[in-house]
Design a protein around this motif. Structure first.
Motif, PDB file in Angstrom:
ATOM      1  N   THR A  36       0.803  -1.141  -0.250  1.00 43.22           N
ATOM      2  CA  THR A  36       0.010   0.225  -0.081  1.00 43.22           C
ATOM      3  C   THR A  36       0.963   1.436   0.077  1.00 43.22           C
ATOM      4  N   GLU A  49     -11.991  12.181  -6.465  1.00 42.79           N
ATOM      5  CA  GLU A  49     -11.817  10.944  -7.285  1.00 42.79           C
ATOM      6  C   GLU A  49     -12.020  10.970  -8.650  1.00 42.79           C
ATOM      7  N   LYS A  50     -13.094  11.790  -9.097  1.00 41.87           N
ATOM      8  CA  LYS A  50     -13.449  12.119 -10.531  1.00 41.87           C
ATOM      9  C   LYS A  50     -12.199  12.719 -11.253  1.00 41.87           C
ATOM     10  N   ILE A  53      -9.221  10.307 -11.714  1.00 39.13           N
ATOM     11  CA  ILE A  53      -9.339   8.806 -12.132  1.00 39.13           C
ATOM     12  C   ILE A  53      -8.829   8.645 -13.578  1.00 39.13           C
ATOM     13  N   LYS A  60      -1.936   2.833 -13.858  1.00 44.83           N
ATOM     14  CA  LYS A  60      -2.337   1.213 -13.881  1.00 44.83           C
ATOM     15  C   LYS A  60      -1.874   0.839 -15.273  1.00 44.83           C
ATOM     16  N   GLU A  84      -5.355  -1.220  -7.193  1.00 43.73           N
ATOM     17  CA  GLU A  84      -6.443  -0.838  -6.576  1.00 43.73           C
ATOM     18  C   GLU A  84      -6.076   0.775  -6.141  1.00 43.73           C
ATOM     19  N   SER A  85      -7.065   1.553  -6.295  1.00 44.40           N
ATOM     20  CA  SER A  85      -7.188   3.081  -5.703  1.00 44.40           C
ATOM     21  C   SER A  85      -8.559   3.364  -5.055  1.00 44.40           C
ATOM     22  N   ARG A  86      -8.251   4.213  -4.033  1.00 40.71           N
ATOM     23  CA  ARG A  86      -9.447   4.661  -3.170  1.00 40.71           C
ATOM     24  C   ARG A  86      -8.933   5.979  -2.390  1.00 40.71           C
ATOM     25  N   ILE A  87      -9.946   6.857  -2.395  1.00 34.25           N
ATOM     26  CA  ILE A  87      -9.835   8.086  -1.756  1.00 34.25           C
ATOM     27  C   ILE A  87     -10.056   7.720  -0.008  1.00 34.25           C
ATOM     28  N   VAL A  88      -8.917   8.003   0.556  1.00 35.68           N
ATOM     29  CA  VAL A  88      -8.930   7.628   1.862  1.00 35.68           C
ATOM     30  C   VAL A  88      -8.761   9.316   2.616  1.00 35.68           C
ATOM     31  N   THR A  89      -9.623   9.595   3.777  1.00 44.17           N
ATOM     32  CA  THR A  89      -9.516  11.009   4.326  1.00 44.17           C
ATOM     33  C   THR A  89      -8.597  10.777   5.407  1.00 44.17           C
ATOM     34  N   ASP A  92      -9.556   8.787   8.200  1.00 43.96           N
ATOM     35  CA  ASP A  92      -9.806   7.478   8.011  1.00 43.96           C
ATOM     36  C   ASP A  92      -8.408   6.467   7.748  1.00 43.96           C
TER      37      ASP A  92
END
Length: 126
Positions: A36, A49-50, A53, A60, A84-89, A92
């Motif tokens: 990670t 995220e938009k 992306i 990738k 994988e990708s994700r938005i984490v505040t 969080d």
């Protein structure tokens, strides 16, 4: 690859700051190794995220391209590699990492920093 992604995201007009956390975090889950990486962004939280992306998709594709180029006959690597990708505040992030993982230890056997105005005012040298 991460630096290239950072530069692409930095070029977005509404992003004011991008920082890559200086180390990846490796974990074992079942028979998989998961690494990670965190990239910190300063900008509007809405639609973040938009905004990134397309750059994440390019990142990738480049990773998979290098994997195919470096291991062309290793179908297992191609099938098992995922990204994988994700938005984490900020709030969080502790759901993903422990405090112990977040604390970075200083590398050993480093030479002392040079005596400069900056290192003296920061208390790194006297």
């Amino acid at each position: 690859k991460l630096r290239y992604l950072k530069e692409k995201i930095e070029s977005l007009p509404r992003i004011s700051l991008v920082r890559i956390w200086p180390k990846g975090y490796t974990r074992k889950e079942n028979a998989r190794t998961i690494q990670t990486w965190f990239i910190g962004l300063a900008g509007p939280v809405v639609n973040l995220e938009k905004m990134v992306i397309d750059d994440l998709h390019i990142f990738k594709d480049r990773c998979f391209g290098d994997l195919r180029k470096n291991l062309p006959h290793c179908q297992v690597s191609l099938r098992t590699f995922t990204l994988e990708s994700r938005i984490v505040t900020r709030e969080d992030i502790f759901k993903m990492l422990t405090i112990k993982e977040l604390v970075m230890e200083a590398p050993e056997n480093l030479p002392p920093p040079p005596v400069t105005y900056s290192t003296v005012t920061q208390g790194l040298v006297s």
